[in-house]
Motif scaffolding. Structure first.
Motif, PDB file in Angstrom:
ATOM      1  N   ARG A  76      59.917 -39.720  15.568  1.00  0.00           N
ATOM      2  CA  ARG A  76      59.904 -38.359  15.006  1.00  0.00           C
ATOM      3  C   ARG A  76      60.698 -38.282  13.697  1.00  0.00           C
ATOM      4  NH1 ARG A  76      58.759 -33.075  16.517  1.00  0.00           N
ATOM      5  NH2 ARG A  76      60.217 -31.540  15.658  1.00  0.00           N
ATOM      6  N   ASP A  77      61.663 -39.185  13.518  1.00  0.00           N
ATOM      7  CA  ASP A  77      62.451 -39.179  12.290  1.00  0.00           C
ATOM      8  C   ASP A  77      61.589 -39.386  11.052  1.00  0.00           C
ATOM      9  OD1 ASP A  77      65.009 -38.640  13.389  1.00  0.00           O
ATOM     10  OD2 ASP A  77      65.165 -40.724  14.045  1.00  0.00           O
ATOM     11  N   PHE A  78      60.453 -40.043  11.201  1.00  0.00           N
ATOM     12  CA  PHE A  78      59.546 -40.211  10.059  1.00  0.00           C
ATOM     13  C   PHE A  78      58.993 -38.869   9.590  1.00  0.00           C
ATOM     14  CE2 PHE A  78      59.512 -44.586  11.579  1.00  0.00           C
ATOM     15  CZ  PHE A  78      59.532 -45.288  10.386  1.00  0.00           C
ATOM     16  N   GLU A  79      58.876 -37.910  10.497  1.00  0.00           N
ATOM     17  CA  GLU A  79      58.404 -36.569  10.146  1.00  0.00           C
ATOM     18  C   GLU A  79      59.535 -35.686   9.634  1.00  0.00           C
ATOM     19  OE1 GLU A  79      56.515 -34.767  13.543  1.00  0.00           O
ATOM     20  OE2 GLU A  79      55.604 -36.681  14.114  1.00  0.00           O
ATOM     21  N   GLU A  80      60.733 -35.913  10.132  1.00  0.00           N
ATOM     22  CA  GLU A  80      61.862 -35.033   9.842  1.00  0.00           C
ATOM     23  C   GLU A  80      62.580 -35.341   8.526  1.00  0.00           C
ATOM     24  OE1 GLU A  80      62.762 -32.408  11.827  1.00  0.00           O
ATOM     25  OE2 GLU A  80      60.991 -32.872  13.035  1.00  0.00           O
ATOM     26  N   PHE A  81      62.402 -36.560   8.002  1.00  0.00           N
ATOM     27  CA  PHE A  81      63.161 -36.968   6.822  1.00  0.00           C
ATOM     28  C   PHE A  81      62.239 -37.422   5.692  1.00  0.00           C
ATOM     29  CE2 PHE A  81      66.040 -37.125  10.337  1.00  0.00           C
ATOM     30  CZ  PHE A  81      67.164 -36.505   9.807  1.00  0.00           C
ATOM     31  N   ASP A  82      62.739 -37.245   4.452  1.00  0.00           N
ATOM     32  CA  ASP A  82      62.001 -37.638   3.258  1.00  0.00           C
ATOM     33  C   ASP A  82      62.293 -39.076   2.853  1.00  0.00           C
ATOM     34  OD1 ASP A  82      61.012 -34.950   2.869  1.00  0.00           O
ATOM     35  OD2 ASP A  82      63.034 -34.447   2.180  1.00  0.00           O
ATOM     36  N   LEU A  83      63.429 -39.605   3.311  1.00  0.00           N
ATOM     37  CA  LEU A  83      63.844 -40.970   2.997  1.00  0.00           C
ATOM     38  C   LEU A  83      64.683 -41.492   4.152  1.00  0.00           C
ATOM     39  CD1 LEU A  83      64.207 -43.364   1.001  1.00  0.00           C
ATOM     40  CD2 LEU A  83      66.200 -42.143   0.074  1.00  0.00           C
ATOM     41  N   ILE A  84      64.350 -42.691   4.604  1.00  0.00           N
ATOM     42  CA  ILE A  84      65.104 -43.345   5.673  1.00  0.00           C
ATOM     43  C   ILE A  84      65.726 -44.597   5.082  1.00  0.00           C
ATOM     44  CG2 ILE A  84      64.978 -44.465   7.937  1.00  0.00           C
ATOM     45  CD1 ILE A  84      62.515 -42.618   8.496  1.00  0.00           C
ATOM     46  N   ILE A  85      67.027 -44.739   5.279  1.00  0.00           N
ATOM     47  CA  ILE A  85      67.774 -45.848   4.678  1.00  0.00           C
ATOM     48  C   ILE A  85      68.385 -46.703   5.776  1.00  0.00           C
ATOM     49  CG2 ILE A  85      69.750 -46.430   3.244  1.00  0.00           C
ATOM     50  CD1 ILE A  85      69.215 -43.864   1.688  1.00  0.00           C
ATOM     51  N   GLY A  86      68.048 -47.996   5.774  1.00  0.00           N
ATOM     52  CA  GLY A  86      68.607 -48.953   6.718  1.00  0.00           C
ATOM     53  C   GLY A  86      69.732 -49.747   6.082  1.00  0.00           C
ATOM     54  N   MET A  87      70.647 -50.220   6.921  1.00  0.00           N
ATOM     55  CA  MET A  87      71.798 -50.960   6.429  1.00  0.00           C
ATOM     56  C   MET A  87      71.548 -52.455   6.288  1.00  0.00           C
ATOM     57  SD  MET A  87      73.979 -48.584   5.873  1.00  0.00           S
ATOM     58  CE  MET A  87      73.027 -47.069   5.842  1.00  0.00           C
ATOM     59  N   ASP A  88      70.539 -52.980   7.004  1.00  0.00           N
ATOM     60  CA  ASP A  88      70.206 -54.403   6.878  1.00  0.00           C
ATOM     61  C   ASP A  88      68.745 -54.615   7.255  1.00  0.00           C
ATOM     62  OD1 ASP A  88      70.027 -54.755   9.755  1.00  0.00           O
ATOM     63  OD2 ASP A  88      72.184 -55.093   9.833  1.00  0.00           O
ATOM     64  N   ASP A  89      68.253 -55.835   7.046  1.00  0.00           N
ATOM     65  CA  ASP A  89      66.846 -56.139   7.306  1.00  0.00           C
ATOM     66  C   ASP A  89      66.458 -55.956   8.767  1.00  0.00           C
ATOM     67  OD1 ASP A  89      66.110 -56.702   4.678  1.00  0.00           O
ATOM     68  OD2 ASP A  89      66.652 -58.824   4.853  1.00  0.00           O
ATOM     69  N   SER A  90      67.359 -56.245   9.674  1.00  0.00           N
ATOM     70  CA  SER A  90      67.075 -56.052  11.097  1.00  0.00           C
ATOM     71  C   SER A  90      66.856 -54.573  11.398  1.00  0.00           C
ATOM     72  CB  SER A  90      68.228 -56.613  11.938  1.00  0.00           C
ATOM     73  OG  SER A  90      68.002 -56.383  13.303  1.00  0.00           O
ATOM     74  N   ASN A  91      67.685 -53.713  10.806  1.00  0.00           N
ATOM     75  CA  ASN A  91      67.497 -52.267  10.974  1.00  0.00           C
ATOM     76  C   ASN A  91      66.149 -51.837  10.418  1.00  0.00           C
ATOM     77  OD1 ASN A  91      70.904 -51.730   9.899  1.00  0.00           O
ATOM     78  ND2 ASN A  91      70.203 -52.101  11.968  1.00  0.00           N
ATOM     79  N   ILE A  92      65.801 -52.347   9.247  1.00  0.00           N
ATOM     80  CA  ILE A  92      64.516 -51.999   8.623  1.00  0.00           C
ATOM     81  C   ILE A  92      63.366 -52.422   9.536  1.00  0.00           C
ATOM     82  CG2 ILE A  92      62.978 -52.462   6.672  1.00  0.00           C
ATOM     83  CD1 ILE A  92      65.340 -50.725   5.819  1.00  0.00           C
ATOM     84  N   ASP A  93      63.422 -53.626  10.071  1.00  0.00           N
ATOM     85  CA  ASP A  93      62.370 -54.096  10.986  1.00  0.00           C
ATOM     86  C   ASP A  93      62.255 -53.189  12.204  1.00  0.00           C
ATOM     87  OD1 ASP A  93      61.896 -56.229   9.284  1.00  0.00           O
ATOM     88  OD2 ASP A  93      62.980 -57.688  10.520  1.00  0.00           O
ATOM     89  N   ASN A  94      63.388 -52.809  12.791  1.00  0.00           N
ATOM     90  CA  ASN A  94      63.370 -51.938  13.969  1.00  0.00           C
ATOM     91  C   ASN A  94      62.849 -50.540  13.631  1.00  0.00           C
ATOM     92  OD1 ASN A  94      64.307 -53.876  15.793  1.00  0.00           O
ATOM     93  ND2 ASN A  94      66.424 -53.455  15.264  1.00  0.00           N
ATOM     94  N   ILE A  95      63.182 -50.043  12.470  1.00  0.00           N
ATOM     95  CA  ILE A  95      62.670 -48.745  12.018  1.00  0.00           C
ATOM     96  C   ILE A  95      61.152 -48.821  11.858  1.00  0.00           C
ATOM     97  CG2 ILE A  95      62.597 -47.181  10.022  1.00  0.00           C
ATOM     98  CD1 ILE A  95      65.641 -47.954   9.614  1.00  0.00           C
ATOM     99  N   GLU A  96      60.687 -49.854  11.167  1.00  0.00           N
ATOM    100  CA  GLU A  96      59.255 -49.984  10.884  1.00  0.00           C
ATOM    101  C   GLU A  96      58.417 -50.149  12.149  1.00  0.00           C
ATOM    102  OE1 GLU A  96      57.702 -49.254   8.280  1.00  0.00           O
ATOM    103  OE2 GLU A  96      59.162 -49.406   6.664  1.00  0.00           O
TER     104      GLU A  96
END
Length: 150
Positions: A76-96
Motif C-alpha cells: 500500500r505504501d506504493f499508493e501512499e507515497f510519491d517517492l520511496i527511499i531505501g537505505m541499501d540494495d537489500s532494502n530496495i530488492d525487498n521493496i520492489e
C-alpha cells in the motif's frame, strides 16, 4: 510534484527513522512542505521507538526522533507515497518485491542524493555502532534530496 516521502530500512529503528527525522527537520528549515514516514522491510520492531543510541546521537545534533514508531513496509505504501527511499540494495530488492503491478512510484537509494560521499548505501549503525557516520550521511543525503525537490 513529490510531497510524500517514505524512508525504508530493515528494522525501522536506526537508519530510516533517522532519515525521516533529519529530512523532516531540514526540509522544514528550507521551507519545503512534505509529508514523511519511515518503515522497515521486517516486522521485528513494529511499534518500537527508534533505537536509544540512535536517538541520543540524533538529539545531540538537534534532531528529535522520539515521536517515531517502527512499522513494516507494505504494498500500500506504493499508493501512499510519491517517492520511496531505501537505505541499501537489500532494502530496495525487498521493496520492489512488493511493488503492485502498474505502480510507477519511484524507488531510489538514499545515497543517490549524496554522490559526493562515494557511498553506495547507508551503513546500519545497529551493527557498525557508528551512529555519527550514519547521521553524517543522512544529513548530506537529506540536503541533496531537498535540493532536488526544491
Amino acid at each position: 510534484m513529490i510531497t510524500r516521502v517514505l524512508f525504508v530500512c530493515l528494522g525501522n529503528i536506526c537508519r530510516s527513522p533517522s532519515a525521516e527525522g533529519v529530512f523532516r527537520a531540514l526540509a522544514g528549515q528550507a521551507g519545503l512542505t512534505v509529508e514523511t514516514d519511515s518503515a522497515g522491510t521486517s516486522d521485528w520492531h513494529v511499534g518500537d521507538a527508534p533505537y536509544a543510541p540512535m536517538q541520543s546521537a540524533a538529539k545531540s545534533r538537534g534532531f528529535d526522533l522520539s515521536d517515531l514508531r517502527a512499522r513494516q513496509f507494505t504494498a500500500r505504501d506504493f499508493e501512499e507515497f510519491d517517492l520511496i527511499i531505501g537505505m541499501d540494495d537489500s532494502n530496495i530488492d525487498n521493496i520492489e518485491r512488493l511493488r503492485p503491478s502498474g505502480s510507477q512510484t519511484p524507488v531510489q537509494l538514499f545515497t543517490d542524493f549524496a554522490p559526493e560521499t562515494g557511498m553506495d548505501h547507508v551503513p546500519d549503525p545497529y551493527y557498525t555502532r557508528d551512529f555519527d557516520q550514519t547521521l553524517d550521511l543522512v544529513q548530506t543525503a537529506s540536503l541533496g534530496l531537498i535540493k532536488q525537490l526544491s
